[in-house]
Design a protein around this motif. Structure first.
Motif, short mmCIF file in Angstrom:
data_model
loop_
_atom_site.label_atom_id
_atom_site.label_comp_id
_atom_site.label_asym_id
_atom_site.label_seq_id
_atom_site.Cartn_x
_atom_site.Cartn_y
_atom_site.Cartn_z
N GLN A 136 0.61 -1.58 -0.06
CA GLN A 136 -0.17 0.16 0.34
C GLN A 136 0.58 1.37 0.07
OE1 GLN A 136 -3.58 -0.67 -0.15
NE2 GLN A 136 -3.92 1.21 -0.57
N GLU A 137 0.60 2.29 -0.83
CA GLU A 137 1.03 3.40 -1.02
C GLU A 137 0.19 4.53 -0.22
OE1 GLU A 137 0.86 5.38 -4.39
OE2 GLU A 137 2.89 4.37 -5.39
N GLY A 138 1.38 5.03 0.93
CA GLY A 138 -0.02 6.15 1.59
C GLY A 138 0.16 7.35 0.28
N GLU A 139 -0.39 8.39 1.07
CA GLU A 139 -0.80 9.53 0.08
C GLU A 139 0.75 10.69 0.57
OE1 GLU A 139 -4.28 12.53 0.88
OE2 GLU A 139 -4.87 10.17 1.66
N ASP A 140 2.03 9.86 1.16
CA ASP A 140 3.01 10.26 0.49
C ASP A 140 3.90 10.18 -0.65
OD1 ASP A 140 3.20 8.79 2.66
OD2 ASP A 140 4.59 9.84 3.91
N GLY A 141 3.39 8.71 -0.76
CA GLY A 141 4.06 8.08 -1.84
C GLY A 141 4.21 6.98 -1.13
N PHE A 142 5.76 5.94 -1.70
CA PHE A 142 5.84 4.54 -1.36
C PHE A 142 6.15 4.71 -0.02
CE2 PHE A 142 8.20 0.82 -1.88
CZ PHE A 142 7.58 0.24 -2.35
#
Length: 760
Positions: free
Chosen positions: A483-489
């Protein structure tokens, strides 16, 4: 697909609901959203029967006969524990089993005496190897008919080793209890087989999409049940036709209980059975045992042959031929992937686009073709022919290069290699490159080469491009999302996923990732993460499959490609000229300079193995297409950055125009009030908009029909569910005027949909 009675109970149940219960149920609805979307996509096909008779809804599972393929409850965990006796009584009267949660405050013996029907106890993994899930002994003494073990621990319990959660409990229960044991949470084929091998008599899965593969994996060795998203009798039939033996119905039962007490539960159960019979009658399905994929117009997949055999169902016959076998092919005899929703996502978008031609579409992720001139095709071809002549090729050799198949690995590899050195600082030998039919073929070749057995796993940054998950599905490759977060990988998430898979006895082989302006989210991996990712991959011995379609359609100088930083041959680099040079030529490539050693010690390149596979797939990439691409590259001395400078500026401006217009239509204060937000990519084709409502196919249809604007649901891009309240916008193919009108329409749709959700 729910009937009017069930819908009425649902509305009544929501009226006056306690906020804490509403919040709890909202989370339950979120978990079932993917199944709901799949059920909504699945239509029933009207059938004709040569021997009409009333449908038979009866089933026999765990050696017990039931009136219908329904298991009642559990009541969404602790949602309404005081209502359990009423539910048990209603289920017993309907001759259906009911699931009682281990947390119930009622004595199990009292529930068994009240119901008169078969009861199952749902218990959880203890998390502590020395603990025993409770209250199994009490259930046995009370005469319960089965145990349902959920492999995840109960809320608040933290096991010492997450990868071991549930399996020791399963083995302990199987050894200590004579009751039939049903396992919930073994949602992968490998886990399903492990559970059955450990003695499970049944499995419960929460994924309609994964149901066919799970049923195939156990091959009739146990019963398979679906839990989540069922809201009507037609849904039940879809689940049966997709491989389930029965379904769990919790939310409709809870709605009936909240709105009408025990009588409400009774009416809901009666309504579900009636709707199931109606659906069977409509599709000419004589019995539950004969539920078949042919009854569904669209859906998650076929009823596997193993499940049909398990039910003892006869082979389906053409109802219009008096029982004679039809010469038509049955979908159930084809590969299960052909019924997977991932293969239908783009078809649905195309259907919506064609149905509403006046709508402005932010859906297609294709390049703008205003930069291309038809006459350039001939110029490109002539330049490449002159290049061959300058190399000393004879007219006969040039004619052969154009008219014949050509080498499987490609005839312009040296030109591609020069371009990579000039633009990307990727210095690899020509022979490490395979020229493919678009990057999609490159993905297929790489997966086929790397995945050698059922325990090999492909990791993907999630959300991810559907092309890779579609290719994996076609090849029966297990996919594990990171899962990627909204701030990236996150490299920490990747490492955790690698360790989890290894603890389960599986072998992570590679991670697929788009580091630059990814599809669908538009995110770009920062420099520290790129360095950390390379180090982690080398340390854990996995490969990185770097896809790079958007590096040269973005303004400015991109961050270094992973392959340019690769010093240990960890990265397989995929590229395409479809977004930059010549979309219609469909030319891509793979850089695979990894060494391969055979049993004799002889060393070759992974590219050689890809070429061997390609020779059995497409034989070679079109010589004419390669020539047109090569001529274009030669004109710019290999520098796509120069060749595509104007286009990159155009795409960058389109992205910024979209962001400015979104901000104008939904200013910061207004979107904060609504719960709307979006990311701000600096390039590429895509951005993500988060919304406070379900951004599913139904919402998309309303958006197109009432507001004349089209987008792509983000849940298409999550391999194991997610992204239900987000949409993808593509900015690449629109003019400034279209963007201005389209964002205005989109803002009106978001306002209207948000208001409707709040009102409900």
């Amino acid at each position: 697909m729910a009937g009017r009675i069930l819908d009425d109970y649902g509305r009544q149940a929501r009226e006056g609901m306690e906020p804490s219960l509403a919040e709890f149920l909202a989370a339950e609805e979120e978990a079932a959203a993917e199944n709901r979307a799949a059920f909504e996509r699945a239509g029933l096909k009207q059938g004709r029967s040569a021997r009409p008779r009333p449908p038979d809804t009866a089933v026999k599972i765990l050696d017990r006969g039931w009136s219908a393929p329904l298991v009642v409850g559990p009541l969404a965990g602790l949602a309404h524990p005081e209502g359990t006796p009423a539910v048990v009584r209603a289920a017993g009267a309907a001759v259906l089993p009911a699931v009682v949660d281990a947390s119930t405050p009622h004595p199990l013996a009292d529930l068994a005496a009240a119901g008169g029907g078969p009861l199952w106890l749902r218990t959880y993994a203890a998390g502590d190897p020395g603990a025993t899930p409770r209250p199994v002994a009490e259930a046995e003494e009370a005469g319960f008919a089965a145990l349902v073990l959920t492999l995840r621990p109960q809320d608040g319990v933290r096991p010492p080793r997450a990868a071991d959660v549930g399996w020791t409990d399963l083995e302990r229960l199987r050894a200590s209890s004579p009751l039939p044991l049903i396992v919930a949470g073994a949602d992968t084929a490998a886990d399903a087989r492990r559970a059955v091998d450990a003695g499970a008599d049944g499995l419960v899965t929460g994924s309609l999409r994964g149901l066919p593969a799970l049923a195939d994996a156990v091959a009739g060795r146990c019963s398979v049940l679906l839990d989540g998203g069922v809201r009507g009798g037609a849904d039940v039939l879809v689940a049966l036709a997709s491989g389930a033996d029965a379904v769990l119905v919790g939310r409709p039962v809870l709605d009936g209980l909240l709105a009408g007490g025990e009588a409400g539960v009774t009416e809901v159960l009666d309504g579900l059975v009636r709707e199931l019979a109606d659906a069977m009658r409509f599709t000419a399905t004589p019995s539950v045992a004969e539920a078949h994929r042919a009854a569904i117009a669209d859906g998650p997949g076929p009823a596997p042959a193993a499940r049909q055999a398990h039910r003892g169902a006869p082979e389906p016959q053409d109802p219009g031929t008096g029982g004679a076998r039809s010469a038509d092919l049955r979908k159930t005899d084809l590969h299960p992937s052909l019924s997977d929703p991932v293969l239908d996502t783009m078809n649905f978008l195309n259907e919506v686009t064609h149905r509403y031609p006046d709508a402005i579409s932010f859906a297609p992720g294709r390049p703008y073709d205003g930069f291309f001139d038809t006459e350039q095709i001939f110029t490109h071809l002539r330049r490449y022919l002159d290049h061959l002549a300058a190399q000393g090729r004879t007219p006969q050799e040039i004619r052969t290069a154009m008219y014949q198949y050509g080498p499987t690995a490609g005839q312009i590899r040296e030109i591609v290699a020069d371009s990579l050195r000039a633009d990307e600082d990727i210095d690899v030998p020509d022979e490490s490159i395979v020229v493919t039919v678009g990057a999609q073929e490159a993905m297929l070749l790489v997966l086929r080469a790397l995945i050698s057995g059922p325990d090999d796993v492909l990791l993907v940054a999630s959300p991810c491009y559907v092309g890779i998950t579609g290719a994996a599905r076609l090849l029966d490759v297990a996919v594990t999302p990171v899962q990627e977060g909204e701030d990236g990988f996150s490299c920490a998430e990747l490492e955790a996923a690698i360790l989890r898979e290894r603890a389960r006895g599986r072998r992570p082989r590679a991670l697929y990732v788009i580091p630059d302006h990814s599809n669908p989210s538009g995110t770009t991996m920062d420099a520290p993460t790129r360095d950390a990712l390379l180090e982690l991959a080398e340390r854990h011995g996995i490969l990185l499959i770097e896809d790079s379609p958007y590096r040269r359609v973005s303004p400015g100088v991109p961050l270094p490609a992973l392959k340019s930083l690769d010093r240990s041959r960890t990265v397989i680099h995929l590229g395409s000229f479809a977004k930059t040079v010549f979309p219609g030529a469909r030319v891509g490539f793979a850089v695979a300079d990894q060494r391969v050693v055979d049993d004799t010690g002889r060393t070759g390149l992974l590219a050689d193995e890809l070429a061997r596979i390609k020779s059995m797939v497409t034989v070679n990439t079109s010589s004419l297409s390669q020539a047109a691409v090569a001529g274009t590259l030669l004109a710019a001395e290999g520098r796509i950055s120069v060749l595509n400078a104007d286009a990159a500026t155009y795409y960058g401006n389109a992205m910024q125009t979209t962001l400015r217009n979104l901000d104008a239509r939904l200013p910061a204060a207004r979107r904060a009030a609504l719960g709307v937000r979006w990311n701000e990519p600096t390039g590429g084709f895509f951005l993500t908009v988060h919304v406070p409502f379900q951004a599913d196919n139904a919402a998309l249809t309303r958006s197109a029909q009432e507001f004349d604007v089209i987008w792509t649901p983000m849940n298409y891009f999550y391999p194991q569910g997610g992204g239900h309240q987000a949409l993808r916008l593509s900015t690449s193919y629109l003019t400034t005027a279209d963007i201005e009108k389209g964002t205005a329409r989109l803002a009106r749709f978001i306002e209207a949909q948000s208001a409707e959700r709040k009102a409900s």
